[in-house]
Structure formats: structure tokens, C-alpha cells
Motif scaffolding. Structure first.
Motif, short mmCIF file in Angstrom:
data_model
loop_
_atom_site.label_atom_id
_atom_site.label_comp_id
_atom_site.label_asym_id
_atom_site.label_seq_id
_atom_site.Cartn_x
_atom_site.Cartn_y
_atom_site.Cartn_z
N MET A 1 12.86 4.75 -9.19
CA MET A 1 12.50 6.51 -9.04
C MET A 1 13.33 7.17 -9.75
O MET A 1 14.99 7.32 -8.37
N LEU A 2 13.77 8.65 -10.33
CA LEU A 2 14.69 9.34 -10.39
C LEU A 2 13.32 10.50 -10.43
O LEU A 2 12.60 10.68 -11.17
N ILE A 3 13.86 12.10 -10.11
CA ILE A 3 13.36 12.65 -9.43
C ILE A 3 13.63 13.92 -10.32
O ILE A 3 15.01 13.61 -10.38
N GLY B 1 1.15 -1.38 -0.27
CA GLY B 1 0.32 0.07 0.05
C GLY B 1 1.11 1.19 -0.20
O GLY B 1 0.09 2.40 -0.16
N GLN B 2 2.42 1.22 0.23
CA GLN B 2 2.71 2.68 -0.07
C GLN B 2 4.33 2.26 -0.27
O GLN B 2 4.43 0.82 -0.22
N SER B 3 4.94 3.12 -1.11
CA SER B 3 6.39 3.37 -1.54
C SER B 3 7.04 3.26 -0.42
O SER B 3 7.56 4.18 0.68
N VAL B 4 8.61 2.39 -0.49
CA VAL B 4 9.11 3.21 0.45
C VAL B 4 10.49 2.79 -0.38
O VAL B 4 10.55 1.98 -1.00
N GLY B 5 11.64 3.45 0.62
CA GLY B 5 13.15 3.20 0.08
C GLY B 5 13.95 4.35 0.92
O GLY B 5 13.78 4.50 1.70
N ARG B 6 15.27 4.31 -0.31
CA ARG B 6 16.24 5.15 0.26
C ARG B 6 16.90 5.69 -1.13
O ARG B 6 16.88 5.47 -2.25
N ARG B 7 17.87 7.02 -1.23
CA ARG B 7 18.26 7.55 -2.21
C ARG B 7 19.32 6.12 -2.81
O ARG B 7 20.13 5.96 -1.97
N TYR C 1 8.51 15.60 -9.82
CA TYR C 1 7.86 14.74 -10.48
C TYR C 1 8.47 13.58 -10.75
O TYR C 1 10.23 13.55 -10.26
N ALA C 2 7.70 12.53 -9.77
CA ALA C 2 8.79 11.48 -10.01
C ALA C 2 8.99 10.30 -10.81
O ALA C 2 7.48 9.52 -11.19
N VAL C 3 9.34 9.57 -11.68
CA VAL C 3 9.15 9.37 -12.78
C VAL C 3 10.26 7.14 -12.03
O VAL C 3 11.07 7.35 -12.00
N CYS C 4 9.32 6.64 -12.29
CA CYS C 4 9.32 5.58 -11.64
C CYS C 4 8.94 4.49 -12.59
O CYS C 4 8.12 4.24 -13.21
N PHE C 5 10.14 3.67 -12.36
CA PHE C 5 10.24 2.47 -13.28
C PHE C 5 9.81 0.62 -12.28
O PHE C 5 10.77 0.71 -11.46
N SER C 6 8.58 0.36 -11.84
CA SER C 6 8.28 -1.01 -11.28
C SER C 6 8.67 -2.05 -11.71
O SER C 6 8.14 -2.58 -13.11
N LEU C 7 9.14 -3.25 -11.68
CA LEU C 7 9.37 -4.68 -12.05
C LEU C 7 8.59 -5.61 -11.75
O LEU C 7 7.92 -5.28 -10.82
N PRO D 1 25.16 12.87 -9.21
CA PRO D 1 24.34 13.93 -9.80
C PRO D 1 22.96 14.03 -9.97
O PRO D 1 22.21 15.64 -10.21
N LEU D 2 22.61 13.24 -10.27
CA LEU D 2 20.65 12.97 -10.44
C LEU D 2 20.23 11.88 -9.33
O LEU D 2 20.95 11.62 -8.27
N ASP D 3 18.60 12.58 -9.01
CA ASP D 3 18.13 12.10 -7.72
C ASP D 3 17.74 10.25 -7.63
O ASP D 3 16.13 10.98 -8.21
N PHE D 4 18.71 9.18 -8.26
CA PHE D 4 17.32 8.27 -7.90
C PHE D 4 17.48 7.77 -6.68
O PHE D 4 18.29 7.83 -5.83
N PHE D 5 16.40 6.84 -6.72
CA PHE D 5 15.89 6.32 -5.21
C PHE D 5 16.07 4.72 -5.47
O PHE D 5 15.37 4.35 -6.51
N ILE D 6 16.01 4.12 -4.75
CA ILE D 6 16.26 2.65 -4.80
C ILE D 6 14.81 1.99 -3.63
O ILE D 6 14.75 2.48 -2.31
#
Length: 313
Positions: free
Chosen positions: A47-49, A19-25, A75-81, A31-36
Motif C-alpha cells: 500500500m502506498l499512501i 475481512g480486513q487489511s492488516v499491516g505495518r509501515r 489516497y491508499a493505492v493498493c497492489f494486491s497479489l 521518503p514515501l509512505d509504503f505499507f506492507i
């Protein structure tokens, strides 16, 4: 930059929550804001901000793609497997996207480059796993591995060399680096024609090198003969760095290489490698010169007609 194994471990340290997205940088120094993260369905997600909304590629059966507008105006650009059988390949995809954007000059260009690299990988995820290499694809892979062994690994570190080998993930050229690029073409000794497979393959502003590798099928007892399996092993043994080895195996997998395929044990011999400098004067098709109605094309170059651009190495 974070290593591929560290990136894989990052997901293992996160507890998915329904029910929710959880993760860390992913990497504070990137230089880009990627999150796992894990998405609300407990799927692995990168996720790429972004400060702007990039062109979002369509989702596939394996990877869901979406962009969410955030309260901070970004924007949060999300790629979900969505296919858990591809977790290892997904880690390789995410690491490769981060690696290709580590030296980006601006966040805007970096975000666009990240989405472009994802699109290359997405095509691979959608391909059938049991599809075999054709004879032409075997010859092409032999050419790329010979180029890697005889040229690229002589000029770059193992990790830079194998990370720059991007032909297997759908790039226009086989090898790209910060200072130059290489396109490898395997042909027989007698052939005077080399085929350029798309309008975009040689359509690039930066100078690079067209490598023509003269490779012939020979008998098993020919001195110096190699097979696709033995060549892959030879390159593998020269790549001792663990991270570089992981990248190399990922590229082989993306090439549809199967060591059990009978074609992988057929003998070949490399006679010579010819180097051709691709500069502003090099004869090639430019997409900007094509009518808009032509979506793509292939064309052939006469090798004998390229001698003015040949270089000695």
C-alpha cells in the motif's frame, strides 16, 4: 533502506485476518509512505499512501490494483497479489519500487515514479512462463550481461549495478543510475546498423552512453568463448553481496533466462565494446517531434555515421 530479505520477513511477521487489511509501515526512513499488508482476502499487498490520486493502472489476473479514499483526505493505492505462486517475484517487485524511489525529490514525483515502475513489472507478471528466448533475445541478453560484467560492475558497487539493470523489467533503457544511463546493443563485427527499438529508447534529457558490443557466434573450442550460462555464472560470482545476488537472480528470471535451454550453451565471443556519447546533438528520434497519430516506431542508426560521438574508454 530495508533489504529485500527484511521486506520478505515483514510479511511473515503479519497475521492475515479475513475481512480486513492488516499491516505495518515498510520502512520508516523511506521518503514515501509504503505499507506492507495483507488485504481483506488475505492476499499479500503493498500500500502506498498518496496526497493525490495518481493514474491507476488496470488490474491483471496476477495483481489487483485499486485506490481507496481515506478519512484524512489522502489516497491508499493498493497492489494486491492474487496469484500466490508469484510471492517471491512480488517481493522483488515491491522492493524494486521502493528502491527506485528512495532518492525522490518530492512525494508527488515519487508516487508517479512508483506507479510507472509498477507498470513495467505488471507486464512481466502477465507474460507466459514457458515462453522461450528468441535468437535475438539471446543476443540481447548476452549484450546486457557483457555490459554488466565489463562496464557497469567496473564503475558501480554490485548492488547499485544490478539494481540499475532495469531493461529486463521493461524499461526503455537497459541501465539507469542517478548520474547517467547506458543502452547496450549486441551486433556482429561486420554490421553497420544498430536498431533502436522504440521512439522512447534514446529520448531522454540526461546524457548517457550507447554501448555497441561486437559479439559473434563461434566454435566451442575458440579461446575466450563463453555461453549464456557461463557468462551468467561469471557475473553471479562477481556479485557476492547477498542482496545484490537476489536482485541479479530476479533480473535474470525477468529476462526469461532458462539455464536448461539449449541456446544457453551455444558459444559466443566478445570482440570489442564501442562507447558512444548520447548528448543533445546525438542523432535520434524525439517523441515530441512525432505526429500524434504515430504511437510508436523503430529506427536504425548507421554506426559509421556515429563516429563523431564515439569515446575511448
Amino acid at each position: 533502506m530495508i533489504s529485500m530479505s527484511e521486506l520478505s520477513d515483514a510479511w511473515k511477521e503479519i497475521i492475515p485476518q479475513a475481512g480486513q487489511s492488516v499491516g505495518r509501515r515498510a520502512d520508516k526512513n523511506h521518503p514515501l509512505d509504503f505499507f506492507i499488508t495483507y488485504d481483506e482476502n488475505r492476499n499479500m499487498q503493498m500500500m502506498l499512501i498518496s496526497e493525490f490520486l495518481p493514474t491507476i493502472p488496470p488490474s491483471s489476473q496476477q495483481i489487483s490494483v485499486r485506490a481507496n479514499f481515506r478519512h484524512d483526505g489522502k489516497y491508499a493505492v493498493c497492489f494486491s497479489l492474487t496469484d500466490n505462486s508469484l510471492q517471491e517475484q512480488f517481493v522483488s517487485l515491491c522492493w524494486d519500487i521502493m528502491h527506485c524511489t528512495i532518492s525522490t525529490h518530492s512525494k508527488a514525483s515519487g508516487v508517479k515514479a512508483a506507479v510507472k515502475r509498477f507498470c513495467m513489472w505488471q507486464k512481466l507478471f502477465a507474460e507466459e512462463k514457458n515462453k522461450k528466448l528468441s535468437d535475438a533475445e539471446v543476443k540481447g541478453l548476452l549484450g546486457e550481461l557483457c555490459a554488466l560484467r565489463n562496464v557497469i560492475l567496473m564503475r558501480y558497487s554490485p548492488q547499485t549495478a544490478v539494481a540499475g539493470w532495469i531493461g529486463p523489467i521493461g524499461a526503455d533503457r537497459d541501465f539507469e543510475f542517478s548520474d547517467t544511463w547506458y543502452e547496450a546493443k549486441a551486433v556482429t563485427l561486420s554490421k553497420d546498423i544498430v536498431t533502436i527499438s522504440s521512439a522512447d529508447q534514446l529520448d531522454i534529457g540526461a546524457e548517457g552512453t550507447l554501448l555497441i558490443l561486437r559479439i559473434e557466434k563461434v566454435s566451442q573450442n575458440t579461446p575466450g568463448a563463453f555461453t549464456l550460462n557461463s557468462l551468467a555464472d561469471e557475473v553471479r560470482n562477481s556479485v557476492q553481496d547477498p542482496e545484490a545476488r537476489i536482485i541479479f537472480e530476479s533480473r535474470l528470471s525477468s529476462s526469461k533466462y532458462d539455464p536448461a535451454d539449449p541456446q544457453a550453451d551455444e558459444p559466443y565471443f566478445l570482440h570489442q565494446i564501442e562507447y558512444y556519447r548520447v548528448n543533445d546533438d546525438f542523432p535520434r528520434i524525439r517523441r515530441s517531434n512525432l505526429p500524434a497519430a504515430i504511437s510508436n516506431c523503430t529506427y536504425s542508426l548507421s554506426i559509421s555515421g556515429l563516429q563523431s560521438w564515439r569515446q575511448e574508454q
